[in-house]
Design an enzyme around this catalytic site. Structure first.
Site, PDB file in Angstrom:
ATOM      1  N   ALA A  66      55.571-113.143-120.514  1.00 38.96           N
ATOM      2  CA  ALA A  66      54.203-112.966-121.003  1.00 38.96           C
ATOM      3  C   ALA A  66      54.096-113.309-122.488  1.00 38.96           C
ATOM      4  O   ALA A  66      55.027-113.088-123.261  1.00 38.96           O
ATOM      5  CB  ALA A  66      53.762-111.526-120.776  1.00 38.96           C
ATOM      6  N   GLY A 111      59.399-111.998-117.947  1.00 38.86           N
ATOM      7  CA  GLY A 111      58.700-112.517-116.782  1.00 38.86           C
ATOM      8  C   GLY A 111      59.180-113.891-116.357  1.00 38.86           C
ATOM      9  O   GLY A 111      59.027-114.271-115.190  1.00 38.86           O
ATOM     10  N   GLU A 114      61.994-113.128-114.166  1.00 38.74           N
ATOM     11  CA  GLU A 114      61.452-112.566-112.924  1.00 38.74           C
ATOM     12  C   GLU A 114      60.946-113.678-112.004  1.00 38.74           C
ATOM     13  O   GLU A 114      61.099-113.596-110.781  1.00 38.74           O
ATOM     14  CB  GLU A 114      60.337-111.574-113.248  1.00 38.74           C
TER      15      GLU A 114
END
Length: 261
Positions: A66, A111, A114
């Site tokens: 992010a 992220g 991820e």
């Protein structure tokens, strides 16, 4: 080639290539994630696509997660929208019948990692860049499945160490703990990743999809249920055209020409 300023989408044979193109670090925000979802959906809805390659046009970053500057200025509600969209993107990747491959050529953090964890295969360049989930340093934990997917890949001890410390590791260490499937020289990664994706795409699409289900869902089941799942999946494949082609090609000692049916 269909492209936005920050996301690229193109097909190469039966491979869909989604390129992250938001310099300098491919840090995401809500609209970026929405456009990414559109690309994922495009690949999912294309019956000709068998494998999907996710790569980066940045020389230094795969994805930094992010955009912290945007995240810090957003309201809690706005950030929740972003997190919800990120989760939906990864859900689509995991639920898809396509095989997703991440080609990691630079820093892969938060992220970004991820995203890579949600893919079926992770290929990476050799180098001194870092992979990690540093959310603990922000007073948080991973919010897009990172703690769970990392643990299933590398085991509880390795995952706990990385998650609690927020430490990052280099690609060789990531390969050593099975976070990365294969390492390539940096200058050959993109070519090798496309060749890998193309090899899979030339395979029997129904059997590839069944393998994805057998492994990902079977890992969550007790052995009797997992074996029953495998049996049900293979039983559906015996009468396919690809199975017939595979047997004939083996007997005739020639490469199989799979059609996806």
């Amino acid at each position: 080639m269909s492209t936005t300023d920050e996301i690229g989408y193109q097909k190469q044979g039966k491979v869909a290539v989604i390129s992250l193109n938001r310099g300098p670090a491919n840090a995401y925000y809500l609209e970026f994630l929405e456009r990414f979802y559109d690309c994922l959906a495009m690949a999912e809805q294309d019956a000709d696509v068998v494998s999907v390659l996710i790569n980066s046009t940045s020389a230094k970053f795969f994805c930094a997660g992010a955009d912290i500057k945007i995240f810090a200025h957003n309201s809690t509600e706005e950030n929740q929208q972003m997190v919800t969209q990120a989760r939906e993107n990864l859900r689509l990747i995991e639920a898809s019948s396509k095989i997703f491959i991440a080609a990691i050529n630079g820093h892969c953090l938060g992220g970004g990692l991820e995203l890579a964890l949600a893919c079926d295969i992770r290929l990476a360049a050799e180098g001194s860049y870092l992979l990690g989930l540093p959310e603990i340093n922000l007073g948080l934990i991973p919010g897009n499945g990172g703690s769970q997917r990392l643990t299933k890949l590398v085991g509880m001890a390795q995952a706990m160490d990385l998650l609690l410390t927020g430490d990052s590791i280099d690609p060789q260490k990531a390969a050593d703990i099975s976070l990365i499937n294969r390492l390539y020289a940096a200058e050959t990664l993109q070519d090798e990743a496309l060749a890998y994706a193309s090899k899979l795409a030339a395979g029997p699409a129904k059997a590839l999809a069944a393998t994805k289900v057998a492994v990902s869902q079977g890992a969550l089941m007790a052995m009797p249920e997992a074996l029953a799942l495998e049996a049900a999946l293979v039983d559906q494949l015996y009468e396919t055209e690809d199975a017939a082609e595979g047997f004939h090609a083996f007997i005739e000692k020639r490469p199989a020409q799979f059609c996806g049916r």
